[in-house]
Design a protein around this motif. Structure first.
Motif, PDB file in Angstrom:
ATOM      1  N   SER A 107       0.858  -1.184   0.000  1.00 34.53           N
ATOM      2  CA  SER A 107       0.000   0.000   0.000  1.00 34.53           C
ATOM      3  C   SER A 107       0.893   1.232   0.000  1.00 34.53           C
ATOM      4  CB  SER A 107      -0.915   0.007   1.225  1.00 34.53           C
ATOM      5  OG  SER A 107      -1.609   1.239   1.337  1.00 34.53           O
ATOM      6  N   ALA A 108       0.535   2.230  -0.847  1.00 34.95           N
ATOM      7  CA  ALA A 108       1.354   3.446  -0.935  1.00 34.95           C
ATOM      8  C   ALA A 108       0.468   4.644  -1.230  1.00 34.95           C
ATOM      9  CB  ALA A 108       2.420   3.289  -2.030  1.00 34.95           C
ATOM     10  N   GLY A 138      -4.601  -7.696   5.179  1.00 32.81           N
ATOM     11  CA  GLY A 138      -3.677  -8.629   4.550  1.00 32.81           C
ATOM     12  C   GLY A 138      -2.548  -8.010   3.758  1.00 32.81           C
ATOM     13  N   TYR A 139      -2.098  -6.798   4.136  1.00 35.05           N
ATOM     14  CA  TYR A 139      -0.972  -6.184   3.443  1.00 35.05           C
ATOM     15  C   TYR A 139       0.347  -6.630   4.071  1.00 35.05           C
ATOM     16  CZ  TYR A 139      -4.134  -3.085   0.941  1.00 35.05           C
ATOM     17  OH  TYR A 139      -5.113  -2.580   0.119  1.00 35.05           O
ATOM     18  N   ASP A 140       1.372  -6.744   3.237  1.00 39.81           N
ATOM     19  CA  ASP A 140       2.700  -7.097   3.716  1.00 39.81           C
ATOM     20  C   ASP A 140       3.512  -5.869   4.094  1.00 39.81           C
ATOM     21  OD1 ASP A 140       2.469  -9.965   3.079  1.00 39.81           O
ATOM     22  OD2 ASP A 140       2.459  -9.275   0.999  1.00 39.81           O
ATOM     23  N   LEU A 141       3.215  -4.747   3.428  1.00 42.26           N
ATOM     24  CA  LEU A 141       4.061  -3.564   3.571  1.00 42.26           C
ATOM     25  C   LEU A 141       3.258  -2.332   3.183  1.00 42.26           C
ATOM     26  CD1 LEU A 141       7.027  -2.464   3.939  1.00 42.26           C
ATOM     27  CD2 LEU A 141       7.311  -2.841   1.494  1.00 42.26           C
ATOM     28  N   ALA A 142       3.518  -1.222   3.881  1.00 39.01           N
ATOM     29  CA  ALA A 142       2.892   0.050   3.532  1.00 39.01           C
ATOM     30  C   ALA A 142       3.935   1.148   3.598  1.00 39.01           C
ATOM     31  CB  ALA A 142       1.731   0.372   4.469  1.00 39.01           C
ATOM     32  N   TYR A 181       5.595  -2.462   8.363  1.00 39.76           N
ATOM     33  CA  TYR A 181       5.183  -3.835   8.100  1.00 39.76           C
ATOM     34  C   TYR A 181       4.934  -4.575   9.410  1.00 39.76           C
ATOM     35  CZ  TYR A 181      10.238  -4.513   8.810  1.00 39.76           C
ATOM     36  OH  TYR A 181      11.510  -4.493   9.312  1.00 39.76           O
ATOM     37  N   PRO A 182       4.112  -5.642   9.382  1.00 38.67           N
ATOM     38  CA  PRO A 182       3.835  -6.414  10.592  1.00 38.67           C
ATOM     39  C   PRO A 182       5.067  -7.185  11.035  1.00 38.67           C
ATOM     40  CG  PRO A 182       2.191  -6.833   8.881  1.00 38.67           C
ATOM     41  CD  PRO A 182       3.319  -6.108   8.232  1.00 38.67           C
ATOM     42  N   GLN A 183       5.096  -7.550  12.313  1.00 40.00           N
ATOM     43  CA  GLN A 183       6.241  -8.258  12.860  1.00 40.00           C
ATOM     44  C   GLN A 183       6.474  -9.591  12.157  1.00 40.00           C
ATOM     45  OE1 GLN A 183       6.226  -8.543  17.132  1.00 40.00           O
ATOM     46  NE2 GLN A 183       5.712  -6.394  17.409  1.00 40.00           N
ATOM     47  N   HIS A 184       5.387 -10.259  11.730  1.00 34.68           N
ATOM     48  CA  HIS A 184       5.580 -11.562  11.100  1.00 34.68           C
ATOM     49  C   HIS A 184       6.158 -11.453   9.694  1.00 34.68           C
ATOM     50  CE1 HIS A 184       1.538 -10.504   9.527  1.00 34.68           C
ATOM     51  NE2 HIS A 184       1.864 -11.251   8.491  1.00 34.68           N
ATOM     52  N   ARG A 185       6.338 -10.213   9.189  1.00 33.59           N
ATOM     53  CA  ARG A 185       6.977 -10.022   7.892  1.00 33.59           C
ATOM     54  C   ARG A 185       8.442  -9.584   8.044  1.00 33.59           C
ATOM     55  NH1 ARG A 185       4.424 -13.190   5.337  1.00 33.59           N
ATOM     56  NH2 ARG A 185       2.776 -12.677   3.858  1.00 33.59           N
ATOM     57  N   SER A 243      10.632 -11.818   6.070  1.00 32.29           N
ATOM     58  CA  SER A 243      10.231 -12.049   4.683  1.00 32.29           C
ATOM     59  C   SER A 243      11.288 -11.476   3.740  1.00 32.29           C
ATOM     60  CB  SER A 243       8.877 -11.390   4.401  1.00 32.29           C
ATOM     61  OG  SER A 243       8.600 -11.381   3.017  1.00 32.29           O
ATOM     62  N   ARG A 244      11.919 -12.329   2.964  1.00 32.21           N
ATOM     63  CA  ARG A 244      12.989 -11.886   2.089  1.00 32.21           C
ATOM     64  C   ARG A 244      12.489 -10.954   0.981  1.00 32.21           C
ATOM     65  NH1 ARG A 244      16.787 -15.668  -0.187  1.00 32.21           N
ATOM     66  NH2 ARG A 244      18.256 -13.954   0.108  1.00 32.21           N
ATOM     67  N   PRO A 245      11.318 -11.208   0.360  1.00 33.11           N
ATOM     68  CA  PRO A 245      10.835 -10.242  -0.637  1.00 33.11           C
ATOM     69  C   PRO A 245      10.564  -8.858  -0.042  1.00 33.11           C
ATOM     70  CG  PRO A 245       9.713 -12.347  -0.894  1.00 33.11           C
ATOM     71  CD  PRO A 245      10.488 -12.420   0.384  1.00 33.11           C
ATOM     72  N   VAL A 246       9.923  -8.818   1.142  1.00 33.30           N
ATOM     73  CA  VAL A 246       9.619  -7.539   1.781  1.00 33.30           C
ATOM     74  C   VAL A 246      10.902  -6.790   2.119  1.00 33.30           C
ATOM     75  CG1 VAL A 246       8.693  -6.473   3.882  1.00 33.30           C
ATOM     76  CG2 VAL A 246       7.353  -8.204   2.664  1.00 33.30           C
ATOM     77  N   GLN A 247      11.856  -7.478   2.718  1.00 34.36           N
ATOM     78  CA  GLN A 247      13.101  -6.819   3.095  1.00 34.36           C
ATOM     79  C   GLN A 247      13.891  -6.384   1.863  1.00 34.36           C
ATOM     80  OE1 GLN A 247      13.672  -5.861   6.147  1.00 34.36           O
ATOM     81  NE2 GLN A 247      11.764  -6.852   6.766  1.00 34.36           N
ATOM     82  N   ALA A 248      13.820  -7.173   0.781  1.00 38.18           N
ATOM     83  CA  ALA A 248      14.504  -6.795  -0.459  1.00 38.18           C
ATOM     84  C   ALA A 248      13.923  -5.508  -1.023  1.00 38.18           C
ATOM     85  CB  ALA A 248      14.400  -7.928  -1.477  1.00 38.18           C
ATOM     86  N   LEU A 249      12.586  -5.373  -0.986  1.00 34.57           N
ATOM     87  CA  LEU A 249      11.949  -4.160  -1.499  1.00 34.57           C
ATOM     88  C   LEU A 249      12.301  -2.950  -0.634  1.00 34.57           C
ATOM     89  CD1 LEU A 249      10.134  -2.669  -3.436  1.00 34.57           C
ATOM     90  CD2 LEU A 249       8.147  -3.451  -2.128  1.00 34.57           C
TER      91      LEU A 249
END
Length: 295
Positions: free
Chosen positions: A97-98, A138-142, A270-274, A277-283
């Motif tokens: 989300s942005a 259900g978002y991974d990142l904002a 981002y939520p703690q459970h992410r 997450s390698r994709p989230v951290q890569a972004l």
């Protein structure tokens, strides 16, 4: 079919909004999914969904179960990715989300570069200036601009965003430029936001100064306010990434520059459970690399 698979099916139904769409995503039949969720409700002894011919409505208990299931499914997926190899390329889907104007100014060119660097990652992007509920929706990142509310979410600073007070030369031709924030009461202003009463914050001699103002036009989108300012409707206060081009070509000019406050912070939340997450951290690392300074 184990309890984890039931969680995964229920989470997919919630994200897809229907049994049919979830069945397509999972490669299962609609009847199979419906039967599994009925058995899940029987085992739990609660109703998770209220079903009708047109829609599915989640119950409060269903929403709580969904948020827990989402975290558990994500943790299992991350554990499997970790065991599969730390040196492997990030893979998976990021629900992002942005803010609308920021995304149009920057993400349109950056996300294609990110996806080229990580060919096994995909991005689902939602553009909205509202503060989404990452867990509930259900978002991974904002990406968020400005002060963050206290929460259990993790925040990473990406960049600073400078803002300016500005208006058109035509507006100043009919009004003398304000020399101090208090003079804004005699000017037409174009504030960002929904509320009838908007506050603009200034700094004078190192001390904060707050001015209440009202405007004939308010909006929660900076592009609209910029265009209104270019048309001569008043003074606005916007990030440089929205008004930078108009300032360069002279369609807008700065006012009250000596009273500007500190830049806003652009954060990845981002939520703690992410966190693993390698994709989230890569972004996040990619955006931090390319958005060092926006002001």
């Amino acid at each position: 079919m184990n309890q984890f698979e039931d969680m995964r099916i229920f989470a997919q139904v919630m994200e897809s909004g229907s049994f049919t769409a979830a069945a397509d995503q999972l490669g299962l039949s609609k009847q199979f999914i419906s039967r599994r969720l009925m058995q899940l409700e029987e085992r739990l002894g609660v109703r998770l969904l209220n079903r009708s011919t047109r829609r599915l409505d989640v119950t409060p208990l269903g929403q709580a179960y969904y948020e827990s299931a989402l975290r558990l499914v994500a943790e299992v997926e991350q554990a499997e990715q970790s065991i599969a190899g730390q040196n492997a390329q990030p893979r998976g889907t990021i629900r992002l989300s942005a803010p609308l104007s920021f995304a149009m100014a920057h993400l349109g060119c950056l996300l294609p570069l990110f996806l080229q660097r990580y060919p096994e990652v995909s991005v689902e992007l939602d553009l909205s200036d509202r503060s989404v509920d990452l867990l509930g929706e259900g978002y991974d990142l904002a990406l968020r601009i400005g002060l963050l509310e206290d929460s259990t979410l993790i925040a990473r600073r990406l960049a600073l965003i400078d803002r300016v007070y500005c208006c058109s030369p035509d507006y100043l031709a009919s009004r003398s430029a304000p020399q101090a924030p208090e003079e804004l009461k005699d000017h037409d202003c174009l504030p960002y936001g929904h509320s009838r009463q908007v506050q603009w914050r200034f700094e004078r001699n190192g001390k904060p100064l707050t001015i209440n103002l009202c405007g004939r036009m308010r909006a929660n989108n900076g592009d609209l306010l910029r265009d209104a300012a270019v048309a001569g409707l008043g003074i606005t206060y916007l990030p440089l990434f929205i008004v930078g081009e108009q300032l360069k070509d002279g369609r807008l000019v700065r006012v009250l520059d000596e009273y500007r406050t500190e830049p806003l912070v652009l954060s990845a939340v981002y939520p703690q459970h992410r966190q693993s997450s390698r994709p989230v951290q890569a972004l996040i690392e990619f955006l931090k690399e390319h958005l060092i300074e926006l002001g």
